[in-house]
Design a protein around this motif. Structure first.
Motif, PDB file in Angstrom:
ATOM      1  N   CYS A  27      66.798  16.504  15.539  1.00  0.00           N
ATOM      2  CA  CYS A  27      67.575  16.526  16.786  1.00  0.00           C
ATOM      3  C   CYS A  27      68.445  15.283  16.929  1.00  0.00           C
ATOM      4  O   CYS A  27      69.560  15.372  17.459  1.00  0.00           O
ATOM      5  N   SER A  28      67.973  14.151  16.457  1.00  0.00           N
ATOM      6  CA  SER A  28      68.815  12.953  16.548  1.00  0.00           C
ATOM      7  C   SER A  28      70.033  13.095  15.628  1.00  0.00           C
ATOM      8  O   SER A  28      71.131  12.675  15.981  1.00  0.00           O
ATOM      9  N   GLY A  29      69.852  13.723  14.480  1.00  0.00           N
ATOM     10  CA  GLY A  29      70.977  13.980  13.582  1.00  0.00           C
ATOM     11  C   GLY A  29      71.947  14.981  14.178  1.00  0.00           C
ATOM     12  O   GLY A  29      73.174  14.826  14.075  1.00  0.00           O
ATOM     13  N   THR A  30      71.395  16.012  14.817  1.00  0.00           N
ATOM     14  CA  THR A  30      72.239  17.008  15.481  1.00  0.00           C
ATOM     15  C   THR A  30      73.046  16.363  16.596  1.00  0.00           C
ATOM     16  O   THR A  30      74.248  16.622  16.745  1.00  0.00           O
ATOM     17  N   LEU A  31      72.403  15.502  17.376  1.00  0.00           N
ATOM     18  CA  LEU A  31      73.103  14.807  18.456  1.00  0.00           C
ATOM     19  C   LEU A  31      74.211  13.914  17.899  1.00  0.00           C
ATOM     20  O   LEU A  31      75.321  13.895  18.436  1.00  0.00           O
ATOM     21  N   GLN A  32      73.923  13.203  16.842  1.00  0.00           N
ATOM     22  CA  GLN A  32      74.935  12.332  16.244  1.00  0.00           C
ATOM     23  C   GLN A  32      76.129  13.158  15.743  1.00  0.00           C
ATOM     24  O   GLN A  32      77.283  12.796  15.961  1.00  0.00           O
ATOM     25  N   THR A  33      75.861  14.271  15.090  1.00  0.00           N
ATOM     26  CA  THR A  33      76.921  15.147  14.604  1.00  0.00           C
ATOM     27  C   THR A  33      77.745  15.700  15.765  1.00  0.00           C
ATOM     28  O   THR A  33      78.977  15.709  15.721  1.00  0.00           O
ATOM     29  N   LEU A  34      77.067  16.140  16.805  1.00  0.00           N
ATOM     30  CA  LEU A  34      77.749  16.670  17.977  1.00  0.00           C
ATOM     31  C   LEU A  34      78.652  15.619  18.611  1.00  0.00           C
ATOM     32  O   LEU A  34      79.799  15.894  18.965  1.00  0.00           O
ATOM     33  N   ARG A  35      78.167  14.407  18.713  1.00  0.00           N
ATOM     34  CA  ARG A  35      78.978  13.326  19.284  1.00  0.00           C
ATOM     35  C   ARG A  35      80.181  13.010  18.402  1.00  0.00           C
ATOM     36  O   ARG A  35      81.273  12.745  18.907  1.00  0.00           O
ATOM     37  N   LEU A  36      79.997  13.031  17.090  1.00  0.00           N
ATOM     38  CA  LEU A  36      81.116  12.780  16.177  1.00  0.00           C
ATOM     39  C   LEU A  36      82.182  13.867  16.283  1.00  0.00           C
ATOM     40  O   LEU A  36      83.374  13.579  16.289  1.00  0.00           O
ATOM     41  N   VAL A  37      81.746  15.114  16.372  1.00  0.00           N
ATOM     42  CA  VAL A  37      82.688  16.229  16.492  1.00  0.00           C
ATOM     43  C   VAL A  37      83.464  16.126  17.802  1.00  0.00           C
ATOM     44  O   VAL A  37      84.685  16.248  17.829  1.00  0.00           O
ATOM     45  N   LYS A  38      82.751  15.877  18.895  1.00  0.00           N
ATOM     46  CA  LYS A  38      83.419  15.763  20.202  1.00  0.00           C
ATOM     47  C   LYS A  38      84.388  14.595  20.208  1.00  0.00           C
ATOM     48  O   LYS A  38      85.498  14.702  20.737  1.00  0.00           O
ATOM     49  N   SER A  39      84.011  13.488  19.611  1.00  0.00           N
ATOM     50  CA  SER A  39      84.888  12.322  19.547  1.00  0.00           C
ATOM     51  C   SER A  39      86.129  12.638  18.714  1.00  0.00           C
ATOM     52  O   SER A  39      87.246  12.277  19.080  1.00  0.00           O
ATOM     53  N   SER A  40      85.938  13.318  17.605  1.00  0.00           N
ATOM     54  CA  SER A  40      87.048  13.682  16.738  1.00  0.00           C
ATOM     55  C   SER A  40      88.014  14.622  17.451  1.00  0.00           C
ATOM     56  O   SER A  40      89.228  14.481  17.339  1.00  0.00           O
ATOM     57  N   LEU A  41      87.491  15.554  18.207  1.00  0.00           N
ATOM     58  CA  LEU A  41      88.343  16.489  18.934  1.00  0.00           C
ATOM     59  C   LEU A  41      89.139  15.779  20.029  1.00  0.00           C
ATOM     60  O   LEU A  41      90.289  16.112  20.283  1.00  0.00           O
ATOM     61  N   ARG A  42      88.534  14.785  20.660  1.00  0.00           N
ATOM     62  CA  ARG A  42      89.261  14.032  21.689  1.00  0.00           C
ATOM     63  C   ARG A  42      90.384  13.208  21.091  1.00  0.00           C
ATOM     64  O   ARG A  42      91.404  12.974  21.727  1.00  0.00           O
ATOM     65  N   ARG A  43      90.222  12.740  19.843  1.00  0.00           N
ATOM     66  CA  ARG A  43      91.245  11.916  19.191  1.00  0.00           C
ATOM     67  C   ARG A  43      92.267  12.741  18.431  1.00  0.00           C
ATOM     68  O   ARG A  43      93.212  12.197  17.890  1.00  0.00           O
ATOM     69  N   GLY A  44      92.085  14.042  18.382  1.00  0.00           N
ATOM     70  CA  GLY A  44      92.952  14.905  17.592  1.00  0.00           C
ATOM     71  C   GLY A  44      94.374  14.938  18.104  1.00  0.00           C
ATOM     72  O   GLY A  44      94.720  14.288  19.085  1.00  0.00           O
ATOM     73  N   PRO A  45      95.223  15.696  17.429  1.00  0.00           N
ATOM     74  CA  PRO A  45      96.625  15.780  17.830  1.00  0.00           C
ATOM     75  C   PRO A  45      96.745  16.281  19.269  1.00  0.00           C
ATOM     76  O   PRO A  45      96.032  17.185  19.671  1.00  0.00           O
ATOM     77  N   GLN A  46      97.649  15.693  20.014  1.00  0.00           N
ATOM     78  CA  GLN A  46      97.821  16.053  21.409  1.00  0.00           C
ATOM     79  C   GLN A  46      98.927  17.078  21.618  1.00  0.00           C
ATOM     80  O   GLN A  46      99.159  17.510  22.722  1.00  0.00           O
ATOM     81  N   ARG A  47      99.621  17.436  20.554  1.00  0.00           N
ATOM     82  CA  ARG A  47     100.684  18.418  20.727  1.00  0.00           C
ATOM     83  C   ARG A  47     100.137  19.817  20.459  1.00  0.00           C
ATOM     84  O   ARG A  47      99.220  20.005  19.660  1.00  0.00           O
ATOM     85  N   ALA A  48     100.706  20.773  21.138  1.00  0.00           N
ATOM     86  CA  ALA A  48     100.295  22.164  20.959  1.00  0.00           C
ATOM     87  C   ALA A  48     100.872  22.685  19.649  1.00  0.00           C
ATOM     88  O   ALA A  48     101.976  22.303  19.255  1.00  0.00           O
ATOM     89  N   PRO A  49     100.145  23.546  18.960  1.00  0.00           N
ATOM     90  CA  PRO A  49     100.685  24.123  17.725  1.00  0.00           C
ATOM     91  C   PRO A  49     101.891  25.008  18.036  1.00  0.00           C
ATOM     92  O   PRO A  49     102.007  25.571  19.118  1.00  0.00           O
TER      93      PRO A  49
END
Length: 93
Positions: A27-49
């Motif tokens: 579960c700690s690994g799952t939480l870490q992965t989930l946080r990394l994914v959410k962080s990556s999505l927040r930093r992703g491109p801000q323009r619409a495709p």
């Protein structure tokens, strides 16, 4: 896991999940992965495709102009098998 990662749990529920995560490596690994994914999505491109219609119009305009269509995947060159044959290939009949 999602509500905990998003800070939606409070009080006893949050403490219970935190205690479990501190003891459970899965579960700690799952939480870490989930946080990394959410962080990556927040930093992703801000323009619409680009819309499909816009992409088709862009390709059509390039075809009319006699230029190879630009493709973001290949750095703006026509893909093999695209609208124009490669330079060493005779034109199709």
């Amino acid at each position: 896991m999602g509500p905990y990662a998003d800070g939606e749990l409070t009080g006893a529920a949050r403490a219970r999940v935190a205690a479990h995560i501190s003891r459970c490596w899965v579960c700690s690994g799952t939480l870490q992965t989930l946080r990394l994914v959410k962080s990556s999505l927040r930093r992703g491109p801000q323009r619409a495709p680009a819309s499909l219609a816009a992409a088709r119009l862009h390709r059509y305009a390039h075809r009319l102009a006699g230029a190879a269509p630009e493709s973001p995947a290949d750095g703006g060159t026509a893909a093999p098998g695209g609208n124009r044959p490669p330079p060493d290939h005779p034109p199709a009949p």
